[in-house]
Every structure is written in structure tokens, then in C-alpha cells.
Design an enzyme around this catalytic site. Sequence first.
Site, short mmCIF file in Angstrom:
data_model
loop_
_atom_site.label_atom_id
_atom_site.label_comp_id
_atom_site.label_asym_id
_atom_site.label_seq_id
_atom_site.Cartn_x
_atom_site.Cartn_y
_atom_site.Cartn_z
N HIS A 114 24.51 -15.53 153.87
CA HIS A 114 23.16 -16.09 153.96
C HIS A 114 22.71 -16.58 152.59
O HIS A 114 22.93 -15.93 151.57
CB HIS A 114 22.18 -15.04 154.48
CG HIS A 114 22.35 -14.75 155.94
ND1 HIS A 114 21.53 -15.26 156.90
CD2 HIS A 114 23.29 -14.02 156.60
CE1 HIS A 114 21.93 -14.86 158.10
NE2 HIS A 114 23.00 -14.10 157.93
N TYR A 163 11.37 -11.86 157.18
CA TYR A 163 10.49 -10.76 156.81
C TYR A 163 9.06 -11.20 157.11
O TYR A 163 8.58 -12.16 156.50
CB TYR A 163 10.61 -10.42 155.33
CG TYR A 163 11.87 -9.70 154.93
CD1 TYR A 163 11.85 -8.33 154.68
CD2 TYR A 163 13.08 -10.37 154.78
CE1 TYR A 163 13.00 -7.65 154.30
CE2 TYR A 163 14.24 -9.71 154.41
CZ TYR A 163 14.19 -8.34 154.17
OH TYR A 163 15.32 -7.69 153.79
N PRO A 189 14.04 0.80 153.07
CA PRO A 189 15.02 -0.23 153.42
C PRO A 189 14.55 -1.66 153.24
O PRO A 189 15.36 -2.59 153.39
CB PRO A 189 15.29 0.06 154.90
CG PRO A 189 14.03 0.69 155.41
CD PRO A 189 13.51 1.50 154.26
N LYS A 206 18.59 -2.24 149.63
CA LYS A 206 19.25 -1.78 148.41
C LYS A 206 20.04 -0.49 148.55
O LYS A 206 20.77 -0.10 147.64
CB LYS A 206 18.20 -1.59 147.30
CG LYS A 206 17.53 -2.87 146.88
CD LYS A 206 18.54 -3.87 146.37
CE LYS A 206 17.94 -5.22 146.13
NZ LYS A 206 18.96 -6.28 146.08
N TYR A 263 16.80 -9.62 144.95
CA TYR A 263 17.32 -9.41 146.28
C TYR A 263 18.82 -9.65 146.33
O TYR A 263 19.59 -8.87 146.94
CB TYR A 263 16.62 -10.33 147.29
CG TYR A 263 16.82 -9.93 148.72
CD1 TYR A 263 15.82 -9.30 149.44
CD2 TYR A 263 18.02 -10.19 149.39
CE1 TYR A 263 15.99 -8.92 150.77
CE2 TYR A 263 18.21 -9.82 150.71
CZ TYR A 263 17.19 -9.18 151.39
OH TYR A 263 17.38 -8.81 152.70
#
Length: 389
Positions: free
Chosen positions: A72, A198, A289, A293, A384
Site C-alpha cells: 500500500h 482511518y 493498535p 506499530k 507510519y
Amino acid sequence: MRTQVAIIGAGPAGLLLGHILRRAGIDFVILEQKSREYVLGRIRAGVLEQGSVDILRDLDLDADLRERGLTHHGIYLQYESRRHHVDFLELVGRTVTIYGQQALVHHLLAEHDRFGSDVRFEVDAVLPHAIDSNDPYVTAIHAGEELRIHADFIVGADGYHGVCRPAIPGVSAYERSYPYAWLGILADVAPSTDDLIYALHPDGFAMHSMRSVEVSRLYLQVDPDESIDAWPDDRIWDALQERLGVPGWTLQQGPITEKSITPMRSFVASTLEHGRLFLAGDAGHIVPPTGAKGLNSAIGDVALLGRALIAQQGGDESQLRVYSGSALARQWKVQQFSQWMTELLHVDRRLAPSEAAFRYRSQVGRLEYTTASRHAEAALAEQYAGLPF
């Protein structure tokens, strides 16, 4: 028996460390309390940072990842029925890969089987001893036989509830519990998105992820004390449709094959080492979560620890002496990012209506700033996609 490194725990941290040591010709044994079937059946996080993918590739452990992993280029941030794409590849030249922890553990264990590694399951009464001495050892019971395994070093990769962290004298912890939990589901339906979503919604956070081109992984924010019995499938899909919905997009539904509720918390041990004992992964730290990580932190630990143990075998102990400090310095950066993502996207239902409304509008403001600023987007993308190991 004697070995060079005794690893307690056959999760991703312990199994991966074993492969790092094997390639360097360092003897090891892995001891796991649970059964092989239990370990292979645990469903956990499924996002690998670029650095984690690179490590697996460098160790020739990425065959299954290359076949089944989904690369991704970024994530979507959604708020106020608007969806904005944060392109990691464009911003920082890095990607993430969707690959379930369950699949990773299965592949790592299969490779240990192929190489004939000493990995033992259903080992009871495991305890480290004499960690302050030059001859530490582990006692345990396996298949009715009492074991005493002497090792140069002991590694605790046995999770939060394991025996290794409590064996460190004076160890303390920094902890925080969050007033949120995640209701996670696996559904037999093709993902409705190309990258992870998200979403901040007045009813609470929601997320659309995936495990494969045929299986979707979705999450809903719920209260930590809620029962999964209060969430029949229809209620779950209704809430997901409400929180993830945007004009012109459809969330596809399918049979739910697994669902569970997981509380959210942060935890960091004050040290990851004492004498000849070293901690890695969830034995030393846990993150909420939201920032994806947890698995990557475990991989980061064993990348550092593996290099340090290899250097020690060559006569250089300097990396071992700084392992805890180096791993914890990285971990606190990971913790702050995970906390930032969590607080950015979750609704605090404990607040009075006026305070809750203020907090929600402030969250929208932060999201609007983040998605309008290339610098803010780049900072999100850099963290990220993964800090260096």
C-alpha cells in the site's frame, strides 16, 4: 543441555530472532508455553513497515510475503464525510505492506522446521535463573521431563504476561489505559478500498483494512467494558456503514468469520535488560493498535538485539551494552505516534456534551491541518511507514 541463546517465546519476535542467530551460526533453543496450534491460530496486527519488509527480505524470509502481501502506498484519513489520501510513496518514498501476523508466524515456523531448529511447544514452568552471573540458565518441564538449559544469554520474547520481565530486579513500567476498545472483525468479502481507511466519526472511530484480496478486516470503536454478545452481525455492519460511509462509495458486506473486542493501552518497561537477560517485543512494550506499530516494534527490537548478539560473538559487547537504551529510545518515538493517532481519531464518551463537542471540533481541525499541509502529511507518512531500525 547448553546453548548459546535461550529464547523464551515463539511469537514473531522469538521466531525471527532465531532466524537471525541461525544465519550467523549461533546456537539457540526456543521455548513456548502454548501449543503449536494455539500459536499458529492467534490473529494479530497485519501492517508491516518498509523496514520490517526489508529485514525479512534480507533474511530470505519473504517468499510468502511476496506472494500474499498487499503493498500500500498510503492511507486515507476520513472526517466529516470527506476522505483524503496521504500518499507515503510520494511524500517519503516508502510503502507499507498488509500481511497478517498469523501468516508471518506460520512462515517463520515453517522455515524453522525446514532448517531443523530446536523449537519446543507446550513447555511448562519456564523460569530464567542466575541472570546476573556468567552462567545463566532456564529451567522448564517439557513432555514430562525436567529441563535445565544453560546459555550465554536469555531472551524474553514471552509477551506482557511472560516470566522474563518480572525476573528483572526493580523493573518498573510506564502505563496508560485508554477509554476506548476496538471491536475487530474478519469478513469473507473483498476489500472495498485500495488503501486503509482511518475514519473519525461523531459515533466513534472506524477503520477499513484487509487481510487479502478476498478477506476484509474492519474495526469499530466501542467502550472497553462492552460485551461482544451485544454486537450481532447486523449491528456491526450498520455501524460500519454509518461511520465509514461517504457519498459515491459503497462498503461491501459479507459473512463475518471472527470478531473480538480488544482494550487499548500503552505500556513500556523501564529497562529491556539485566545481566544476561534481554527483553524483546510485547515483553517490554505495548502500543495501542491505531498506528500499526506492535508487530513492527517487535521486529525492530530483534533487529537491534540480533546484531548485538552477533557482534558479541565476535568479541564486541558495545552493542549489547546499549541495546536497552537504543530500543527504548526508538520505542518512545513509536509510543508518541501511536498516542497521537489514537487521540486524533477516537471519541471520548466520558466527557460532558459541551466538552465532547469541543474536543471533536478540535480533532476535525487537526485533521484539516494535517491533510492541508504537505509538511504535516510527510511527518505522518515518515512515522507510519516506519522509523529506521
